[in-house]
Design a protein around this motif. Structure first.
Motif, short mmCIF file in Angstrom:
data_model
loop_
_atom_site.label_atom_id
_atom_site.label_comp_id
_atom_site.label_asym_id
_atom_site.label_seq_id
_atom_site.Cartn_x
_atom_site.Cartn_y
_atom_site.Cartn_z
N ALA A 182 0.83 -1.21 0.00
CA ALA A 182 0.00 0.00 0.00
C ALA A 182 0.86 1.26 0.00
CB ALA A 182 -0.94 -0.01 1.20
N ILE A 183 1.87 1.29 0.87
CA ILE A 183 2.73 2.46 0.98
C ILE A 183 3.50 2.71 -0.31
CG2 ILE A 183 4.82 3.33 2.12
CD1 ILE A 183 3.69 2.18 4.73
N PHE A 184 3.97 1.63 -0.94
CA PHE A 184 4.74 1.78 -2.18
C PHE A 184 3.88 2.28 -3.33
CE2 PHE A 184 8.69 -1.09 -1.62
CZ PHE A 184 8.95 -0.48 -0.41
N GLY A 185 2.56 2.21 -3.16
CA GLY A 185 1.67 2.62 -4.24
C GLY A 185 1.51 4.12 -4.38
N PHE A 186 1.89 4.90 -3.35
CA PHE A 186 1.59 6.34 -3.46
C PHE A 186 2.62 7.24 -2.79
CE2 PHE A 186 -0.56 4.83 0.34
CZ PHE A 186 -0.25 5.78 1.29
N THR A 187 3.69 6.70 -2.25
CA THR A 187 4.67 7.55 -1.57
C THR A 187 5.91 7.76 -2.44
OG1 THR A 187 5.58 5.59 -0.48
CG2 THR A 187 3.93 6.84 0.72
N SER A 188 6.78 8.64 -1.98
CA SER A 188 8.00 8.95 -2.72
C SER A 188 9.04 7.85 -2.54
CB SER A 188 8.59 10.27 -2.21
OG SER A 188 9.09 10.12 -0.89
N GLU A 189 10.09 7.91 -3.37
CA GLU A 189 11.15 6.92 -3.27
C GLU A 189 11.82 6.98 -1.89
OE1 GLU A 189 15.36 5.71 -5.47
OE2 GLU A 189 14.18 7.40 -6.19
N ARG A 190 12.04 8.18 -1.38
CA ARG A 190 12.67 8.32 -0.07
C ARG A 190 11.83 7.66 1.01
NH1 ARG A 190 11.77 11.38 4.13
NH2 ARG A 190 10.20 12.60 3.02
N GLU A 191 10.52 7.87 0.96
CA GLU A 191 9.63 7.28 1.96
C GLU A 191 9.57 5.76 1.81
OE1 GLU A 191 6.55 11.01 2.59
OE2 GLU A 191 6.28 9.65 0.90
#
Length: 514
Positions: free
Chosen positions: A155-164
């Motif tokens: 879920a997080i990888f679907g909408f956050t930045s590369e750093r996050e």
């Protein structure tokens, strides 16, 4: 993972928050502040090894929170975990276990089975069972905890930045290492544990690369604005769902109302995903790849092929007490997946039938030392000319040592497979496996390691390098870099060592060669 549960939490990336509940009164705030002060002192005592005193303060803080918040409250469950951990650290498992189980049930009832605090409770109880010599009972708990963490990662990888994404991936490292420690060091012969270890490596390896370089690039750099708009809708739905899962029950909603909200947001995300998939075949394909199972991989593999996944992990010591060293040495493990026979490919729908072998390769230090020595001798400078007898004299033992440590243990699992898809990790990513000598058990001939002079893996196998096992199920077919030497003599493996060893072999084959 066994650490003080009070410290155990998700890295904040600007969207994860603590459960939201009714504002306490001023009197309650004072009591809660007193409990926090006791907690701070308790942690200091724990670090000094004064467990009996730390337990007394933990119990006082727990009673305060029970009186102010009640027992069905996440903070109370967290303090239960803390007290259980103190008993656990002393080796008093009989007192720790019921506290862990109580905290687990509170997190399940209040936060639901998708919240990371519930996963923490699962891992704490699993760690205790493993410490008690019950790894088989710990396995299903770790599996359930990993399902929660991996779903959150997706879920997080679907909408956050590369750093996050990188920051969150770092928080998962301990879970990955703990999972692999349990499977490789305690349950290597358990088929369920082997499949679990494979699924962990499969789900995490290359996840950031896949997300950034494939899905977003395909969608956001396209000329059609419709998929881009639908992509943003999908991102928004994913974010709202994750925020709701993390927030826990809102004031006045209760656990049942919270679960109803989660169900509504899940349905909204599914609709956004289905709409985007209809508009973008690339997105639809990537979603299918992201759901790849071990059974899917076994079906994608040719009947005479296998996938070899290497993983580097730090060993976790489940049975340590107090401030003893919990994390041990780094190790390597190999996971070998065989393809289903062609006649059986349509008959396997679950991962329970996937034939996975787990081969512990041992401590990383001697393996990486062997890799570095071999690379130094078979480097690019040496590959540009014919090796001298003295150079071969140095190179042969280094190659033999590396083959003995990394390849020879795999031979029984590889069996009669002739096409191998290799997914290395750590220092093994710099090894041209095709240039390694054949192990003794495969050649059965005289010479170093029992091989015939000049016999290398590339003469026995077709080797293909892949970034992740999931590449095998991509619509374009199996993507990878095939090992070998082209007509111009340029190496196509990770290093140019195949060129050198190919030339060494040709020189040896000449009459009178030394």
């Amino acid at each position: 993972m066994k650490t003080i549960p009070i410290f155990f939490g998700l890295l904040s990336i600007g969207l994860l928050s603590a459960p939201c509940h009714a504002e306490p009164t001023e009197a309650q705030k004072k009591l809660l502040a007193e409990a926090e002060a006791l907690h701070t002192k308790m942690v200091a005592l724990y670090r000094k090894g004064k467990y009996t005193e730390a337990i007394a303060l933990s119990k006082k803080a727990l009673e305060i929170k029970k009186g102010v918040l009640g027992e069905k409250y996440p903070d109370y469950a967290t303090d239960l975990n803390g007290l259980a951990f103190l008993y656990d650290s002393m080796g008093d498992y009989a007192k720790a276990e019921p506290l862990y189980r109580n905290a687990l049930e509170i997190h399940r009832a209040v936060l639901g089975e998708k919240h990371p605090d519930y996963a923490t409770s699962l891992n704490n109880l699993a760690g205790l069972l493993a410490a008690r010599g019950q790894p088989a009972q710990a396995l299903p708990l770790m599996q359930e905890a990993w399902r929660i963490h991996d779903a959150q990662r997706a879920a997080i990888f679907g909408f956050t930045s590369e750093r996050e994404q990188l920051a969150f991936a770092q928080t998962l490292k301990g879970h990955i290492d703990t999972n692999l420690s349990l499977a490789a060091e305690h349950l290597a012969q358990d088929p369920q544990a082997r499949r679990f270890a494979s699924s962990v490596v499969l789900s995490i390896k290359g996840a950031i690369l896949e997300t950034l370089m494939r899905r977003q690039e395909m969608l956001l750099k396209g000329s059609d604005p419709q998929p881009q708009a639908l992509w943003r809708d999908y991102q928004s739905a994913s974010e709202q769902l994750l925020k709701a899962v993390m927030a826990g029950p809102m004031p006045g909603r209760g656990a049942a109302g919270h679960q109803a909200t989660i169900a509504e947001l899940e349905a909204e995300k599914r609709r956004a995903e289905e709409t985007l998939a209809r508009a973008s075949s690339a997105f639809a394909a990537e979603q299918r790849v992201g759901r790849t199972t071990l059974s899917d991989l076994a079906k994608a593999l040719p009947a005479n092929a296998c996938l070899v996944e290497f993983a580097r992990y730090q060993s976790f010591n489940f049975g340590v007490k107090g401030n003893e060293k919990k994390w041990g040495e780094w190790k390597y493990v190999a996971l070998v997946l065989r393809g289903f026979p062609d006649s059986e490919k349509s008959g396997h729908d679950g991962d329970h039938s996937a034939d996975v072998q787990l081969i512990p390769l041992g401590p990383a230090e001697p393996i990486e030392k062997a890799v570095q020595e071999w690379r130094k001798l078979a480097g690019p400078d040496l590959s540009q000319r014919t090796a001298t007898p003295h150079q071969r004299e140095l190179l042969d033992p280094a190659a033999e040592e590396l083959s003995k440590r990394v390849w020879q243990p795999l031979a029984p699992a590889i069996g009669d497979a002739r096409r191998l898809y290799l997914c290395p990790d750590g220092e093994l990513s710099f090894v041209a496996f095709e240039a390694l000598p054949m192990p003794a058990r495969q050649t059965g001939q005289a010479g170093p390691l029992g091989r015939a002079p000049g016999q290398f893996l590339i003469e026995e196998y077709e080797l293909v390098y892949v970034a992740t096992g999931r590449d095998l199920t991509r619509p374009a077919g199996i993507a990878g870099r095939q090992a070998g030497v082209d007509r111009e003599g340029a190496g196509r493996g990770p290093l140019s060592a195949p060129v050198l060893l190919g030339r060494v072999r040709r020189q040896r084959d000449r009459p009178g060669a030394g």
